[in-house]
Design a protein around this motif. Structure first.
Motif, PDB file in Angstrom:
ATOM      1  N   GLY A 179      62.376  35.072 -51.224  1.00  0.00           N
ATOM      2  CA  GLY A 179      61.311  34.079 -51.206  1.00  0.00           C
ATOM      3  C   GLY A 179      60.472  34.121 -52.469  1.00  0.00           C
ATOM      4  N   ILE A 180      60.276  35.316 -53.007  1.00  0.00           N
ATOM      5  CA  ILE A 180      59.532  35.460 -54.261  1.00  0.00           C
ATOM      6  C   ILE A 180      60.317  34.847 -55.409  1.00  0.00           C
ATOM      7  CG2 ILE A 180      58.549  37.146 -55.865  1.00  0.00           C
ATOM      8  CD1 ILE A 180      58.229  39.041 -53.432  1.00  0.00           C
ATOM      9  N   ALA A 181      61.631  35.050 -55.412  1.00  0.00           N
ATOM     10  CA  ALA A 181      62.485  34.503 -56.473  1.00  0.00           C
ATOM     11  C   ALA A 181      62.452  32.984 -56.484  1.00  0.00           C
ATOM     12  CB  ALA A 181      63.919  35.004 -56.293  1.00  0.00           C
ATOM     13  N   THR A 182      62.564  32.358 -55.314  1.00  0.00           N
ATOM     14  CA  THR A 182      62.568  30.888 -55.291  1.00  0.00           C
ATOM     15  C   THR A 182      61.184  30.329 -55.589  1.00  0.00           C
ATOM     16  OG1 THR A 182      62.217  30.773 -52.881  1.00  0.00           O
ATOM     17  CG2 THR A 182      64.500  30.817 -53.672  1.00  0.00           C
ATOM     18  N   ASN A 183      60.129  31.048 -55.151  1.00  0.00           N
ATOM     19  CA  ASN A 183      58.768  30.621 -55.514  1.00  0.00           C
ATOM     20  C   ASN A 183      58.592  30.578 -57.031  1.00  0.00           C
ATOM     21  OD1 ASN A 183      57.782  30.275 -52.923  1.00  0.00           O
ATOM     22  ND2 ASN A 183      56.721  32.236 -52.834  1.00  0.00           N
ATOM     23  N   ALA A 184      59.024  31.663 -57.690  1.00  0.00           N
ATOM     24  CA  ALA A 184      58.857  31.766 -59.143  1.00  0.00           C
ATOM     25  C   ALA A 184      59.707  30.727 -59.872  1.00  0.00           C
ATOM     26  CB  ALA A 184      59.209  33.175 -59.606  1.00  0.00           C
ATOM     27  N   ALA A 185      60.951  30.544 -59.403  1.00  0.00           N
ATOM     28  CA  ALA A 185      61.837  29.575 -60.059  1.00  0.00           C
ATOM     29  C   ALA A 185      61.284  28.161 -59.916  1.00  0.00           C
ATOM     30  CB  ALA A 185      63.235  29.668 -59.462  1.00  0.00           C
ATOM     31  N   ARG A 186      60.768  27.844 -58.738  1.00  0.00           N
ATOM     32  CA  ARG A 186      60.214  26.500 -58.525  1.00  0.00           C
ATOM     33  C   ARG A 186      58.975  26.268 -59.389  1.00  0.00           C
ATOM     34  NH1 ARG A 186      58.435  23.656 -52.738  1.00  0.00           N
ATOM     35  NH2 ARG A 186      57.590  21.743 -53.683  1.00  0.00           N
ATOM     36  N   LYS A 187      58.082  27.249 -59.431  1.00  0.00           N
ATOM     37  CA  LYS A 187      56.861  27.082 -60.219  1.00  0.00           C
ATOM     38  C   LYS A 187      57.184  26.953 -61.702  1.00  0.00           C
ATOM     39  CE  LYS A 187      52.145  28.749 -60.604  1.00  0.00           C
ATOM     40  NZ  LYS A 187      51.105  29.650 -60.070  1.00  0.00           N
ATOM     41  N   LEU A 188      58.163  27.718 -62.158  1.00  0.00           N
ATOM     42  CA  LEU A 188      58.582  27.640 -63.554  1.00  0.00           C
ATOM     43  C   LEU A 188      59.093  26.240 -63.879  1.00  0.00           C
ATOM     44  CD1 LEU A 188      58.906  29.670 -65.972  1.00  0.00           C
ATOM     45  CD2 LEU A 188      61.286  29.940 -65.247  1.00  0.00           C
TER      46      LEU A 188
END
Length: 367
Positions: free
Chosen positions: A225-234
């Motif tokens: 969930g942290i990985a997809t949060n970061a990828a989306r925000k980027l």
């Protein structure tokens, strides 16, 4: 003679009285013991009843306390207080894995996170005795870089995470494994938004040093969930795509994960389970909505799940894959790999599969 006989009779009579008295005392003692044992049973029953009543009251009160104080849930979700393995020396990762150095990065004012950097195995001989500057310069050697985002319990020194460093390092990946704020030797307190800040700060740090090398987000369990949060925000805020995202043992969102993980099993039939517990996750600012994030992403996405995962059921991984594949324009960018139950990889041990590096490299070559 009669006197003696009488004496004997008298003696015999005294002996009989003594025997009767002894038997009477024995019976009285046994009766007292029996009464003592009987007197213990009500006490024991009262004690057990009190304990059962106390447990029942705790069982009933916990959901209501969570609803009233949703921040309590952060202790159950993040588990950063379980800092296993205990007494790990984060400054000396070489005690656990070769070709690795420890560093710290300030991700925002007042927050510093601990990181281990493992260089590719092909550079092992060069890496001996080198300092942080050498390791930083090595990031530009064209080998792909993995930013590894671990699960909710323990630290980057946990056994299965060390194995990940060994497995993927030997396959010629750089790995940057961080402990989020509040974990390990990192400062600060765990929050979902704070985790994203930590990851993006590390991404920026790595990107400034890696030249044209690919950078991947690799999340495990909570880290997915942290990985997809970061990828989306980027992607949404900067218009930048991470080169790939790998999700190991993922879930769709934290609410659905909480409805299936073993620890909540005793409450699933509890009246108001969804309202009192599951809905309180959002009130505690915990969402981890990978199912919504993957609808936005466009980077290559690889999902890995073991069929015998007893923590996050594999059907959640498949559901996330189907959501992503429906949303992606280029279906070839999304792949789902399952590992059969007979391998015994469970929730934590996919990194012990010797075929893992080849599977990942094949996927990256397809993008």
């Amino acid at each position: 003679m009669r006197r003696r006989g009488g004496d004997r009779d008298g003696d015999s009579g005294d002996s009989g009285d003594s025997g009767d008295s002894g038997r009477a005392e024995g019976r009285a003692g046994a009766a007292r013991q029996q009464r003592g044992r009987r007197s213990w049973f009500p006490c024991l029953g009262t004690l057990l009843g009190t304990l059962l009543l106390g447990m029942l009251l705790i069982y009933i009160s916990v959901p209501f306390l969570i609803r009233l104080f949703p921040s309590m849930l952060t202790k159950f979700v993040y588990l950063n207080f379980l800092a296993f393995p205990f007494f790990a020396d984060f400054r000396r990762p070489e005690l656990l894995v070769n070709n690795t150095i420890s560093l710290h990065l300030t991700t925002e004012p007042g927050v510093t996170v601990g990181i281990w950097h493992t260089v590719p195995g092909s550079r092992a001989a060069e890496a001996r005795g080198q300092d942080r500057r050498w390791y930083e310069e090595a990031l530009a050697d064209a080998h792909p870089v993995i930013i590894y985002l671990h699960g909710n319990g323990g630290t980057r020194a946990a056994r299965h995470r060390v194995q990940f460093l060994k497995t993927m390092g030997a396959a010629d990946f750089h790995i940057l494994a961080l402990d989020y704020r509040g974990y390990g030797d990192s400062t600060g307190h765990p929050t979902e938004s704070g985790f994203t800040t930590d990851v993006l700060a590390l991404y920026d740090w790595a990107k400034a040093r890696s030249g044209n090398s690919s950078i991947l987000f690799w999340g495990h369990s909570l880290g997915t969930g942290i990985a997809t949060n970061a990828a989306r925000k980027l992607q949404e805020e900067r218009g930048v795509q991470v080169d790939a995202v790998v999700l190991e043992s993922p879930y769709t969102n934290i609410r659905e994960a909480a409805a299936h993980i073993p620890i909540t099993k005793i409450y699933r039939q509890f009246p108001g389970f969804g309202y009192l517990i599951l809905d309180s996750l959002a009130r505690a600012d915990m969402f981890f909505q990978s199912d919504e994030n993957v609808k936005v992403l466009a980077c290559p996405l690889l999902i890995l799940h073991a069929e015998d995962d007893g923590v996050v059921p594999p059907h959640l991984g498949r559901k996330l894959y189907e959501t992503a594949r429906s949303a992606y324009k280029d279906k070839n960018k999304v792949k789902f790999i399952t590992f059969p139950e007979k391998l015994g990889l469970g929730h934590d041990y996919i990194s012990f599969n010797p075929e893992l590096p080849a599977l990942v490299k094949d996927f990256l070559n397809m993008k």
